[in-house]
Design a protein around this motif. Structure first.
Motif, short mmCIF file in Angstrom:
data_model
loop_
_atom_site.label_atom_id
_atom_site.label_comp_id
_atom_site.label_asym_id
_atom_site.label_seq_id
_atom_site.Cartn_x
_atom_site.Cartn_y
_atom_site.Cartn_z
N ALA A 156 -7.36 7.19 2.01
CA ALA A 156 -8.05 5.93 2.28
C ALA A 156 -9.52 6.20 2.60
CB ALA A 156 -7.36 5.21 3.44
N LYS A 157 -10.36 6.10 1.58
CA LYS A 157 -11.80 6.29 1.78
C LYS A 157 -12.55 5.10 1.19
CE LYS A 157 -11.33 11.28 1.18
NZ LYS A 157 -11.46 12.33 0.15
N VAL A 158 -13.62 4.70 1.86
CA VAL A 158 -14.41 3.58 1.36
C VAL A 158 -14.87 3.85 -0.08
CG1 VAL A 158 -16.61 2.35 1.60
CG2 VAL A 158 -15.17 2.75 3.60
N ASN A 160 -13.52 5.13 -2.46
CA ASN A 160 -12.48 4.98 -3.48
C ASN A 160 -11.91 3.57 -3.57
OD1 ASN A 160 -12.82 7.68 -4.06
ND2 ASN A 160 -11.12 8.33 -2.76
N LEU A 161 -12.51 2.63 -2.85
CA LEU A 161 -12.03 1.25 -2.90
C LEU A 161 -12.28 0.64 -4.28
CD1 LEU A 161 -13.27 -0.12 0.55
CD2 LEU A 161 -10.99 0.75 -0.06
N TYR A 162 -11.45 -0.30 -4.63
CA TYR A 162 -11.63 -1.00 -5.90
C TYR A 162 -13.04 -1.56 -6.03
CZ TYR A 162 -10.96 -4.22 -9.75
OH TYR A 162 -11.09 -4.87 -10.95
N PHE C 313 2.82 4.77 -12.92
CA PHE C 313 1.97 4.41 -11.78
C PHE C 313 1.36 5.68 -11.21
CE2 PHE C 313 1.12 3.90 -7.29
CZ PHE C 313 0.38 2.73 -7.27
N ALA D 156 -11.39 0.99 4.84
CA ALA D 156 -10.75 2.05 4.07
C ALA D 156 -9.23 1.98 4.24
CB ALA D 156 -11.28 3.41 4.52
N LYS D 157 -8.57 1.32 3.30
CA LYS D 157 -7.11 1.21 3.35
C LYS D 157 -6.54 1.61 2.00
CE LYS D 157 -7.37 -2.80 6.40
NZ LYS D 157 -7.35 -4.26 6.36
N VAL D 158 -5.41 2.30 2.02
CA VAL D 158 -4.77 2.72 0.77
C VAL D 158 -4.54 1.51 -0.15
CG1 VAL D 158 -2.64 3.64 -0.24
CG2 VAL D 158 -3.72 4.81 1.69
N ASN D 160 -6.17 -0.96 -0.73
CA ASN D 160 -7.37 -1.48 -1.40
C ASN D 160 -8.04 -0.46 -2.33
OD1 ASN D 160 -6.98 -3.85 -0.04
ND2 ASN D 160 -8.38 -3.33 1.62
N LEU D 161 -7.39 0.67 -2.55
CA LEU D 161 -7.97 1.68 -3.46
C LEU D 161 -7.98 1.16 -4.89
CD1 LEU D 161 -6.27 4.96 -2.14
CD2 LEU D 161 -8.56 4.06 -1.62
N GLU D 164 -4.71 1.56 -6.76
CA GLU D 164 -3.59 0.70 -6.36
C GLU D 164 -3.74 -0.71 -6.91
OE1 GLU D 164 -1.07 1.88 -4.00
OE2 GLU D 164 -2.02 3.82 -4.37
#
Lengths: 314, 314, 314, 314
Positions: A156-158, A160-162, C313, D156-158, D160-161, D164
């Motif tokens: 969980a890293k900023v 790598n966010l969508y 996935f 930073a949440k999984v 919201n990657l 995902e």
């Protein structure tokens, strides 16, 4: 099947796309795992933690390690790039680098295979045969590589966010990505002399897929046809590495979800230079697929066991 | 406002995002347009059709042409790359190439400006000052360029479908993209000798944005600091071309929807080489934004009129 | 393997992701196909052209038709929604609707199976058992459906370009999508009376995947637990239709590339109402996967032959 | 400009797309801010922390709060949905709900405006005038809402990657999303009686944009034309809320980056029902744009000051 934070959970609660695989065992922590019935393990831990873990495993297990911890033969180079001392230098000496098509015989007899990184796989597969055959100059090899974001893992890293990644691209690790020493080790072995490359990775707005666009200077008198023929010879009997028809552009779309590597060679506008393009799915040939291919060799199974998935398109 | 297939329609029926601009005139066909009250035109037609159209426009109009039809001074080069004879060689002699920051004074006095292509803009902006200052070698300039798919236009082609492009990347026009002669023309002018580049464009799964990753050999004794300082001097008073802080990576995300070009210089692992990265929004600084910037100059308006849009992030 | 525009080409030139399948026959036009050794065909032609083609095929062939041409029992309804008369009303009488889990026994004995549309599959699978068990009201069934863009096919249309679709969503065919009569036919059969639904499809910026969010009024005294139990009983022995654990949200990600349908039931805030969510891969369970499942039944093969692909996935 | 973790940094180091705005002040922590020259503040903090912060601000400041902390008039309802007691019930009584077009006069005189959530904005704008005019039934209002992922913020949440979210969709917060009480408060005010809605949000693979597809039962004798006419009258003089031409489908693409809300009404297949579609950019009309619109009112500025950005397409 082991886990750390997720120990005690079922596999399908961590990965709902596996909900149909109801016979999978519950995840246990590594320390609780019972290895008495186990012949082989895949080790998929962060670099730095792996060396200790593998040291502690029962002797006789066959191991494919997907981390970077055993990829660099030179332990001081490991320390330089990963910022910590190597904790299992004895094991390092036994480790075989798992670039399957290049080191197949060594892998067959290995107990510990260091599975290659994704960038190193996509770069060494086309370059090693060409360097061995003295067809390209060792200096001024320029690699412009593009990767899907799954290479960054599930942390969980900023960054790598969508919202940070979609609809945009960026270079990262310019001049100092950790895959550099691994690539240079393989190319230097092929060249029997130290090779230093230019390597710039780029992050693409896509989950899977990796392309290396490689700009090389050909040896004196060599043509792109010579490069093409060499790759044809090197890979004509390989199931997973494919040289395309002349002129056809390898596309990451066409290998997604599969263990294939597609390669082709193109003439450059600058006389004496050539452009090589190779594509893989970074999560398959660049990680788990090649790991399985290696374990198949180590166990004496047919090399393509479990690797029959065709690319998923569209 | 003119149109071909869409003549007779309102602007918002073609582009529903303009539905709020109710005072826009109905689209008319070019032949029905009344130029009596018109001072200037933007011409956004396919290459090949533009030369005839512009020949037929009233004298005295100021024209910014966004097609490729007047970008190449050498009409035989136009014929070679575009596969058809030039139909307005007289006008070609009057045309000024619209790379604003490089040719500002010429543009101010021009009647016909050939607005640059998107790749040529992103490549020439960093390279022209460095070549003029004799800081980089003219040979072995390697450009690995990445573009969003809007560069392909709005034509209905299978290759541009969502399903063909999302979640994958590909090179195209390897060694023979039509922007090559335009780039080489600009670099050769700066070098006062013929420059031949390696240029490989790649299609990215995103709508807007363009990055050129440029690999150069520095002139003897030159360092990346020298390159950085030169770009700093060249662009310190420019509003739209920005040299980032040392080490900061230009990202297409950070210029999206704006007329900015972000540039930076990085040392390469190979001694004597450097990596230059420049990013633009291909539809703005790479097309309509630079066109407006040019027209502002031609009309004597403040150069940034209508260009105040900040980048849209995320 | 037949083709129209692509007749004469190899399969991998049309779909480069199949380049490794070198034993595939060259594509031939339908009229040149030799059916003498053929037991069964998949027919994947545009609606309107299919009826004539299938009429002309040798008797005795088993046929799974993926078009809409044989899905509606009532030929006048076909004419109303598709704007042309039915050209093979006799064949229509023999056709069996291929919703596998609902009509398995009929499919086993069929010669011609009309493979269901993607929306109808995702909607009927959860609703048919609930309607048959009299658990939900027949009126006020509201379906808000979301589809990936591959449902639109591979035709070159501006509306399907990457730039038109990425990073945005839209409803289409509001109140009059062609899948409506097919869905209402299946639900009316289950209800033994005419059912009229509200159906609004939406286009999502993704290639594969379909979700139907279905809002229903429960019959008097019925609870969401009753719905859940009914679906559990109906599908407990099914391989490809899965009721998730209570509370778990079906996600299109988790069925991508596979033949699975995931379903779940949720209570609504409005008393007496429930929300049902079902997801499929529109190209697999919503098209080719279900087609293969049907052919397996028709040929007496194990029903899951060739359908072992797990979801891909991430 | 204040910050918490980022205090001491420049704005462009946090948001590189603002690198050209060199006159922005350095970020300071809220406790170090000097409010002596400040007339108004935007407060963009997580719910739960906001009430304390605003209590501590100097009297006389005009405040637009973008959190949920002052949106619910009933403090016990706040406690129920947000799981903590309200810490500034006195301020709550002064707070005005900032749905601009509906509560413009109240906002003009407010000191503290609770800026609406994105879903509530997209839902109340079409429904409030229709409920006030007694054109739709209060029961069985079903809202199927779709949002871009930026609504989840930059944490930073999984979940919201990129990996995902891309190429898949999912419902979330089924039956219990925190925007429910805010929506029901607004609709109940319009109805002068308690309204309970069905509300199911869905996460889309896109950064910006929100669509609410709303399924309603019309009052006896009412037609979709009546709904259309009512919305036309209600919004004919509004700059930012636009009723489209009959039949035109609102698309999130067409409002991206702008403060517009597009609305339209469609007949349903089920007699007596209608479908209403509204779209906004969740970050603009659904957040910062409406906040600015409200502050403009509070300060006596032209309401559209700073809101002239047209939608960015493609």
């Amino acid at each position: 099947m082991t886990a750390d934070r997720n120990a005690g959970k079922s596999m399908d609660s961590v990965f709902p796309h596996l909900i149909t695989q109801k016979d999978l065992p519950v995840l246990v922590s590594t320390s609780d795992a019972d290895f008495s019935d186990v012949d082989a393990v895949f080790c998929c831990l962060p670099h730095g933690t792996t060396q200790e873990i593998i040291k502690g495993l029962p002797k006789g297990l066959k191991i494919v390690d997907l981390s970077a911890d055993f990829r660099l033969r030179n332990v001081s180079e490991y320390e330089e790039w990963y910022g910590q001392p190597h904790r299992a230098p004895d094991l390092q000496e036994e480790a075989v680098y798992g670039l399957t098509e290049i080191l197949r015989e060594e892998i067959k007899n290995a107990h510990l295979v260091a599975n290659p990184g994704c960038y190193p796989t996509s770069i060494q597969l086309p370059l090693v045969p060409l360097i061995k055959a003295n067809l390209i100059e060792h200096k001024n090899i320029i690699v412009d590589a593009k990767s899907g974001v799954s290479g960054a893992g599930r942390g969980a890293k900023v960054a790598n966010l969508y919202t940070e990644l979609t609809e945009g691209i960026m270079s990262y690790g310019v001049t100092r990505h950790r895959h550099v020493p691994e690539i240079e080790q393989g190319l230097s072995d092929a060249a029997h002399s130290k090779v230093t490359i230019s390597f710039t990775p780029h992050l693409m707005p896509m989950t899977r897929g990796m392309q290396s666009t490689i700009y090389v200077e050909m040896a004196s008198g060599v043509t792109t046809d010579n490069l093409y023929q060499q790759l044809k010879v090197s890979y004509q009997d390989e199931e997973f590495v494919r040289l395309l028809e002349k002129g056809a552009v390898p596309r990451t779309h066409d290998v997604r979800g599969s263990n294939y590597c597609y390669i082709n060679v193109f003439p450059d506008r600058i006389p004496g230079r050539a452009i090589i393009i190779s594509v893989i799915d970074n999560l398959v040939k660049g990680a788990s697929g090649q790991a399985l291919q290696n374990l198949n060799l180590m166990m004496g199974f047919p090399e393509n066991t479990g690797l029959g998935y065709l690319p998923l398109f569209p």
